[in-house]
Design a protein around this motif. Structure first.
Motif, mmCIF file in Angstrom:
data_model
loop_
_atom_site.group_PDB
_atom_site.id
_atom_site.type_symbol
_atom_site.label_atom_id
_atom_site.label_comp_id
_atom_site.label_asym_id
_atom_site.label_seq_id
_atom_site.Cartn_x
_atom_site.Cartn_y
_atom_site.Cartn_z
ATOM 1 N N ARG A 225 0.980 -1.176 0.168
ATOM 2 C CA ARG A 225 0.147 0.123 0.110
ATOM 3 C C ARG A 225 0.970 1.283 0.003
ATOM 4 N NH1 ARG A 225 -5.082 -0.665 1.823
ATOM 5 N NH2 ARG A 225 -4.984 1.279 3.194
ATOM 6 N N LYS B 59 -0.954 11.184 -8.659
ATOM 7 C CA LYS B 59 -1.522 10.777 -9.750
ATOM 8 C C LYS B 59 -0.503 10.135 -10.727
ATOM 9 C CE LYS B 59 -5.631 12.326 -10.147
ATOM 10 N NZ LYS B 59 -6.572 11.637 -11.039
ATOM 11 N N ARG C 266 0.392 6.637 -9.403
ATOM 12 C CA ARG C 266 -0.731 5.562 -9.548
ATOM 13 C C ARG C 266 -0.950 5.174 -11.147
ATOM 14 N NH1 ARG C 266 -4.764 8.117 -4.760
ATOM 15 N NH2 ARG C 266 -3.489 7.040 -3.073
ATOM 16 N N GLN C 267 -0.861 6.165 -11.758
ATOM 17 C CA GLN C 267 -1.043 5.977 -13.361
ATOM 18 C C GLN C 267 -0.057 4.625 -13.557
ATOM 19 O OE1 GLN C 267 -1.324 9.459 -15.361
ATOM 20 N NE2 GLN C 267 -2.808 8.191 -16.539
ATOM 21 N N PHE D 185 -7.171 -6.335 -4.708
ATOM 22 C CA PHE D 185 -7.158 -6.433 -3.290
ATOM 23 C C PHE D 185 -7.551 -7.948 -2.724
ATOM 24 C CE2 PHE D 185 -8.086 -2.023 -4.467
ATOM 25 C CZ PHE D 185 -7.228 -1.369 -3.565
ATOM 26 N N MET E 224 -3.776 -2.289 -8.732
ATOM 27 C CA MET E 224 -3.827 -3.126 -7.473
ATOM 28 C C MET E 224 -5.146 -3.912 -7.432
ATOM 29 S SD MET E 224 -3.064 -1.995 -4.048
ATOM 30 C CE MET E 224 -3.249 -2.819 -2.511
ATOM 31 N N ASN F 119 1.567 2.396 -3.859
ATOM 32 C CA ASN F 119 0.867 3.258 -4.390
ATOM 33 C C ASN F 119 -0.014 4.231 -3.393
ATOM 34 O OD1 ASN F 119 -1.295 2.028 -3.067
ATOM 35 N ND2 ASN F 119 -2.382 1.186 -4.961
ATOM 36 N N LEU F 120 0.710 4.560 -2.561
ATOM 37 C CA LEU F 120 0.411 5.627 -1.621
ATOM 38 C C LEU F 120 -1.042 5.490 -1.058
ATOM 39 C CD1 LEU F 120 2.047 8.588 -3.661
ATOM 40 C CD2 LEU F 120 3.071 7.106 -1.731
ATOM 41 N N LEU F 121 -1.616 4.263 -0.999
ATOM 42 C CA LEU F 121 -2.745 4.373 -0.293
ATOM 43 C C LEU F 121 -2.312 4.619 1.266
ATOM 44 C CD1 LEU F 121 -4.737 1.125 -1.513
ATOM 45 C CD2 LEU F 121 -5.248 3.545 -1.769
#
Ligand SMILES: Nc1ncnc2c1ncn2[C@@H]1O[C@H](COP(=O)(O)OP(=O)(O)OP(=O)(O)O)[C@@H](O)[C@H]1O
Ligand SMILES: [Mg+2]
Lengths: 268, 216
Positions: A67, A99, A102-103, A109, A107, A70-72
């Motif tokens: 996480r 942005k 994540r581009q 889950f 992901m 992707n900076l969750l």
């Protein structure tokens, strides 16, 4: 000196020419939840086309690591590099950085997280239209193509609630792939599934790996780690304890901590 | 001296005229109050205390003050600060504020009830936060909140009768006026109640049906 986590020399990266930079590169990544240090100084490289499995006991920080990519979750310190983009965590992450990062990342889950109020086709088309600005026709063509790849052409008009868990997870993979990521992140994609349904998902992941997709997979499936992944990373207490070719790490773990874990997993 | 059927027939017309006002006010109040409640719900959830605190104060005042007091405050109080509104406009303003404040709590719990994984999936897919709200969170929250919102709509309709205190010729004022000239309070108020029952009972059934349907 290369700071990537590697307890033993890693033949797959050792032979790479110096100027080929990895697709994903983490340096000294730390993550704190309040007083609790969940990731401790993680450095890691993942090459383009590589399949990396992450294994380890519950609570060791595997999901958090994924996480953080992707900076969750926002890492507390260190730096992260995906493709041409580098993000330093000495300042709060900027929206533009998030942005752009994540581009490049898709992901998947453990709990699928399909949108229940949309059909399968809409689930795959909406992100393409909103995020990439694709036209409806184009998005639908991509979606149908991907549904065929995951073997679910007949489910396009269905709602997720009318699909089995294995089908939902394959749809979730198609939804992520529709945005053309360079790296796919999987967080225990089969843990919520019966073994049989899990197998459908694993076979989709297997062909994805065959097609050259770069994948980082947190998993409890040692057979997947061993057969599909190039490298396996064993984590415990927020640290990378061992990393190396999957067969070596799983069959001949060096550290006592890893040996204990794999013994338990194998039920010995 | 009881009321005859022809009396009742004569009352139907003014009562209907009044009831149309009640329905109009309810409709406009929903149209303004529900979006207002949504906005307040979002503001109360903001991290910045400069946004959150004022919003929370507004919500608490709106929920704390009785609708009757709000009505009177707008109709009789505002002229003192040189803001004179018609009784219709006053009704809209007061009831919309009250509705926004009450429904903001309903909407907030609806938004909170959407599983966290949904927001995370939208985030991981690189949705902007506006798109995540619009396409993923809001539609699911709306479905969760809709039985309570429909129930609240019935309460709004009933509370529009409070407007008889601000000289609005809605149904309760009409009934009161007819009663005060004919002294037939019992039949005229019964008839008034029937108007509401005619709308509210089917609506309640609809809400119940909706509630059962949205429980999977
Ligand atoms: N949002 C959070 N707030 C506080 N603590 C958290 C949060 N998320 C995770 N943690 C803690 O961080 C640690 C690592 O959690 P993480 O979910 O990354 O473990 P994991 O290796 O994925 O475990 P599992 O195999 O059970 O999924 C745990 O101790 C967990 O309690
Ligand atoms: Mg986990």
């Amino acid at each position: 000196m290369d700071q990537a986590a590697s307890v033993r020399p890693d033949p797959s990266t050792a032979t790479l020419p110096e100027d080929v930079s990895p697709l994903v590169r983490m340096r000294h990544l730390c993550k704190w939840f309040g007083e609790h240090e969940v990731l401790r100084d993680i450095s890691l490289d993942v090459d383009s086309g590589e399949v990396l499995a992450i294994v380890g006991p519950s609570g060791s920080g595997k999901s958090t690591l994924l996480r953080c990519i992707n900076l969750l979750e926002e890492p507390s310190a260190g730096s992260l590099n995906v493709g041409e983009l580098t993000v330093e965590f000495d300042h709060p992450v900027k929206r533009r950085e998030r942005k752009a990062l994540r581009q490049q990342l898709g992901m998947v889950f453990q709990s699928f997280n399909l949108f229940p109020h949309m059909t399968v086709l809409e689930n795959i088309c909406l992100p393409q239209r909103r995020v990439l600005g694709r036209k409806r026709d184009e998005a639908e063509a991509v979606a149908k193509d991907l549904l065929e790849k995951v073997g679910l052409t007949d489910k396009a008009a269905a709602f997720p609630s009318n699909c089995s868990g294995g089908q939902q997870q394959r749809i979730a993979i198609a939804r992520a792939l529709a945005l053309d990521p360079r790296v796919m992140l999987f967080d225990e994609p089969t843990s919520a599934l019966d073994p049989e349904l899990g197998l459908e998902v694993l076979s989709v992941m297997f062909s994805l790996a065959q097609s050259g997709m770069t994948m980082i997979v947190v998993t409890h499936e040692m057979s997947f780690a061993e057969k599909v992944s190039d490298r396996t990373l064993f984590m415990a207490e927020g640290k990378i304890v061992e990393a190396g070719p999957s067969a070596d790490v799983i069959r001949r773990p060096q550290s006592e901590r890893a040996r204990r874990f794999f013994r338990a997993v194998n039920g010995l | 001296m009881g009321a005859t059927w022809s009396d009742v027939a004569d009352w139907i017309e003014p009562l209907s005229r009044g009831f149309v006002l009640n329905l109009e006010i309810t409709f406009i109040t929903i149209l303004l109050g529900f979006p207002g409640g949504f906005v307040l719900a979002l503001l109360v959830e903001r991290r910045s205390p400069w946004v959150r605190w004022p919003a929370m104060v507004i919500v608490e005042i709106g929920r704390g003050a009785p609708a009757l007091v709000l009505l009177q405050f707008v109709y009789f109080g505002f002229p003192q600060i040189d803001l004179t509104l018609s009784s219709f406009a006053s009704a809209i303003v007061a009831l919309s504020v009250s509705t926004a404040c009450y429904t903001s709590e309903i909407i907030r719990s609806g938004l909170a009830a959407v599983p966290k994984g949904q927001k995370e999936a939208a985030e991981a897919l690189n949705f902007s936060s506006a798109d995540s709200m619009r396409f993923v969170v809001f539609p699911q929250a709306a479905k969760i909140s809709s039985p309570a919102m429909m129930g609240f709509s019935i309460l709004i309709l009933q509370s529009t009768t409070l407007c008889f205190t601000i000289a609005l010729p809605e149904i309760a004022s009409q009934a009161y006026e007819i009663g005060s000239t004919t002294f037939q309070y019992f039949p005229i108020l019964s008839l008034t109640a029937l108007f509401f029952i005619f709308v509210c009972v089917p609506a309640s059934f609809l809400v119940g049906w909706f509630e059962r349907r949205s429980e999977p």
